[in-house]
Design an enzyme around this catalytic site. Structure first.
Site, PDB file in Angstrom:
ATOM      1  N   SER A  21      94.347 -11.090  99.984  1.00  0.00           N
ATOM      2  CA  SER A  21      95.708 -10.482  99.587  1.00  0.00           C
ATOM      3  C   SER A  21      95.692  -8.939  99.972  1.00  0.00           C
ATOM      4  O   SER A  21      95.510  -8.686 101.289  1.00  0.00           O
ATOM      5  CB  SER A  21      96.083 -10.707  97.959  1.00  0.00           C
ATOM      6  N   HIS A  49     100.325 -18.464  97.393  1.00  0.00           N
ATOM      7  CA  HIS A  49      99.577 -17.500  97.464  1.00  0.00           C
ATOM      8  C   HIS A  49      98.097 -17.739  97.233  1.00  0.00           C
ATOM      9  O   HIS A  49      97.716 -18.022  95.812  1.00  0.00           O
ATOM     10  CB  HIS A  49     100.003 -16.258  97.022  1.00  0.00           C
ATOM     11  N   ASP A  93     104.318 -19.321  99.902  1.00  0.00           N
ATOM     12  CA  ASP A  93     103.903 -18.019  99.399  1.00  0.00           C
ATOM     13  C   ASP A  93     105.428 -17.765  98.569  1.00  0.00           C
ATOM     14  O   ASP A  93     106.144 -17.370  99.166  1.00  0.00           O
ATOM     15  CB  ASP A  93     103.513 -17.082 100.073  1.00  0.00           C
TER      16      ASP A  93
END
Length: 258
Positions: A65, A239, A183
């Protein structure tokens, strides 16, 4: 990160894994992921890496991330010891324009982040104190973003063109970017491949190769692309959701175990 560390150690004989902790303990590390100035985090990460004797011959870097763009900053700013491969999982390399689902499990921190963003993402107070504001990229206010962003606009060479940043990034053997196909947290998800909204609107996303960053080669990505150093991977799922099997087949075997 403990689970990732275990997978790597299980599948790569004799590997040494250094999991960077920004702070004294897990709680402080998590809080710093929201409230510690990103530039200070990069400086601390560089110091920890430079002091680790086992990394001096070179190392592979994996960022998850926001860790994706943070480790890219390490590559650009701190070339010693050398980073060999940079592997970014869902990194927001062109920033974000939205906060649909707060990362982590702490709802109190998430609510504080939302309130601060609403106060004014480009005010000095929010920029210096909120990590997510430091890679917030408003396509409707490009000039304001470039002038006020204290982190992302710098590492993306959107104001001063730092030749050292470019030269250092181009030293990578491979730059691997993983985008998550479903995502729902990162807006737009194409930022994970350096794509972003074209200025003045927030609907059409231009892929990396159509951006001035690429065509004018601010970061060296165009040259790296020609050298086949750039790798664009898609992982199915939301994600940071990927299976051990996918991770081993697409990351460890081609980029770590070779």
């Amino acid at each position: 990160m403990g689970a990732i560390k275990s997978i790597i150690e299980k599948n790569v004989p004799g590997v040494y894994v250094h999991s960077l902790e920004i702070g004294n303990g897990i709680v402080e590390d998590m809080e710093n992921g929201f409230f510690k100035n990103t530039n200070d985090q990069i400086e601390l990460a560089c110091k920890k890496i430079s002091m680790d004797d086992k990394l001096q011959a070179g190392y592979h870097a994996m960022g998850f991330s926001q860790g994706g763009q943070f480790l890219r900053a390490v590559a650009q700013r701190c070339p010693n010891p050398p980073m060999k491969n940079l592997i970014s999982f869902g990194g927001q390399h062109q920033g974000v324009y939205g906060f649909p689902r707060c990362p982590g499990d702490n709802s109190t921190l998430c609510n504080i982040v939302r309130k601060l963003l609403n106060l004014g993402v480009y005010t000095d107070f929010v920029q210096k104190g909120l990590v997510q504001a430091q890679y917030w990229h408003d396509p409707l206010n490009e000039e304001l973003y470039r002038n006020k962003s204290i982190f992302l606009a710098d590492i993306n060479q959107e104001n001063v063109k730092n030749r050292t940043y470019k030269a250092n990034l181009m030293k990578l053997e491979n730059f691997v970017m993983v985008m998550f196909g479903d995502d729902t947290m990162v807006d737009p998800k194409e930022t994970e491949w350096f794509g972003y909204y074209t200025p003045g609107q927030a609907r059409r996303v231009a892929p990396l190769r159509e951006t001035p960053m690429y065509t004018e080669d601010w970061l060296g990505l165009k040259q790296m692309d020609k050298q086949k150093k750039l790798h664009f991977l898609v992982s199915p799922g939301n994600h940071l959701q990927f299976t051990d099997t996918w991770f081993i087949a697409n990351i460890l075997r081609p980029f770590v175990m070779k």
